[in-house]
Design an enzyme around this catalytic site. Structure first.
Site, short mmCIF file in Angstrom:
data_model
loop_
_atom_site.label_atom_id
_atom_site.label_comp_id
_atom_site.label_asym_id
_atom_site.label_seq_id
_atom_site.Cartn_x
_atom_site.Cartn_y
_atom_site.Cartn_z
N LYS A 1 28.53 12.55 19.15
CA LYS A 1 27.37 13.43 19.41
C LYS A 1 27.81 14.89 19.58
O LYS A 1 27.25 15.79 18.96
CB LYS A 1 26.61 12.97 20.67
N ARG B 1 19.23 9.13 28.68
CA ARG B 1 20.13 7.99 28.73
C ARG B 1 19.48 6.77 29.36
O ARG B 1 20.13 5.73 29.45
CB ARG B 1 21.37 8.35 29.56
N ARG C 1 40.85 10.81 22.96
CA ARG C 1 40.15 12.09 22.87
C ARG C 1 40.83 13.17 23.72
O ARG C 1 41.26 12.92 24.84
CB ARG C 1 38.70 11.90 23.35
N ARG D 1 39.84 14.00 29.49
CA ARG D 1 38.82 13.97 30.54
C ARG D 1 39.11 12.83 31.50
O ARG D 1 39.54 11.76 31.08
CB ARG D 1 37.44 13.77 29.90
N ARG E 1 31.75 2.88 30.87
CA ARG E 1 30.72 3.78 30.32
C ARG E 1 30.03 3.14 29.13
O ARG E 1 28.85 3.32 28.90
CB ARG E 1 31.35 5.12 29.94
P1 AMP Z 1 29.10 12.79 28.69
O1 AMP Z 1 29.93 14.03 28.58
O2 AMP Z 1 27.78 12.91 27.98
O3 AMP Z 1 29.85 11.55 28.29
O4 AMP Z 1 28.74 12.63 30.24
C1 AMP Z 1 29.73 12.48 31.24
C2 AMP Z 1 29.15 11.88 32.49
O5 AMP Z 1 28.11 12.73 33.00
C3 AMP Z 1 28.47 10.52 32.30
O6 AMP Z 1 29.37 9.44 32.33
C4 AMP Z 1 27.51 10.51 33.51
O7 AMP Z 1 28.21 10.27 34.72
C5 AMP Z 1 27.03 11.96 33.54
N1 AMP Z 1 25.84 12.17 32.67
C6 AMP Z 1 25.77 12.91 31.53
N2 AMP Z 1 24.54 12.89 31.00
C7 AMP Z 1 23.79 12.11 31.83
C8 AMP Z 1 22.43 11.66 31.83
N3 AMP Z 1 21.58 12.01 30.85
N4 AMP Z 1 22.02 10.88 32.85
C9 AMP Z 1 22.85 10.52 33.85
N5 AMP Z 1 24.15 10.86 33.90
C10 AMP Z 1 24.62 11.66 32.91
#
Ligand code: AMP
Length: 217
Positions: free
Chosen positions: A18, A93, A132, A165, A176
């Site tokens: 994404k 999400r 990554r 990360r 996740r």
């Molecule tokens: P990402 O970079 O999109 O993988 O997000 C990293 C982390 O941020 C996720 O594992 C969640 O802990 C939190 N997070 C990101 N987007 C959301 C969302 N829409 N709802 C809830 N938690 C989120």
């Protein structure tokens, strides 16, 4: 480039591409890239009290509350750079977030044009997540296996430091992915039913980008 569909959601498992495709699309169309993960990481990096609470949730691979993310997205979508269109990357999400998003958009006089579903098998996603590398400065994404930077540990785009990360370790990445299947995957059907879903299954990066552009024209 002119596209017909510019108010977009990018849906897919963590590591499905994404963020990478959002950055590629931004190079050809001036859309605002709204990554809730990036917004949350910025809050976390600020060292605020909220940031400390977020760190614990994010490092465990869990989801932050729908209310908190909803408030962040509402504020972000109301900024002027979203006039030309936006890419919501990693939001919504959950079913509740999808419903909140509809209300947020209605309240600011906008609507979604398409929901792009990055359909990538779990084994590939896991391999990608654990390999990554992310630029600590500009957020550019590399991969130890298939998208190596020209100079090890250094971002090609801005010269920043490349890091893994904290939530990309194998154990957290697996968690996740489970959260994606239980909480987020039901949105695939939700958006299919209302006619917005565009699944992308191509795995070749360039071909996939062409498929994306074709779906948005
Ligand atoms: P990402 O970079 O999109 O993988 O997000 C990293 C982390 O941020 C996720 O594992 C969640 O802990 C939190 N997070 C990101 N987007 C959301 C969302 N829409 N709802 C809830 N938690 C989120």
């Amino acid at each position: 480039m002119k596209l017909k569909k510019t108010n977009l959601v990018f849906l897919g498992a963590p590591g499905a591409g994404k963020g990478t495709f959002a950055k590629m699309l931004q190079e050809v169309v001036p859309l605002a890239h709204i990554s809730t993960g990036d917004l949350l990481r910025a809050e976390r990096a600020s060292g605020s009290e909220l940031g400390k609470q977020l760190a614990a949730i994010m490092d465990a691979g869990k989801l932050v509350t729908d209310e908190l993310v909803g408030a962040m997205v509402k504020a972000r979508l109301s900024r002027p750079d979203c006039e030309a269109g936006f890419i919501l990357d990693g939001y919504p999400r959950t079913q509740k977030q999808a419903e909140m998003l509809n209300s947020i958009l209605a309240a600011i006089g906008k609507s979604l044009d398409a929901v792009i579903f990055f359909d990538v098998p779990d084994d590939i996603v896991l391999e990608r997540l654990t390999a990554r590398l992310t630029c600590a400065r500009c957020g550019a994404i590399f991969n130890k296996l298939c998208l190596k930077p020209a100079k090890a540990g250094i971002c090609d785009a801005c010269g920043g430091e490349l890091i893994q990360r904290s939530d990309d370790s194998l154990e957290t990445a697996k968690g996740r992915l489970e959260v994606f299947h239980s909480s987020t995957a039901p949105l695939i059907d939700f958006y299919r039913r209302n006619g917005l879903l565009v699944p992308l299954t191509e795995l070749d990066k360039d071909k996939k980008f062409q498929d994306l552009l074709a779906a948005l024209r």
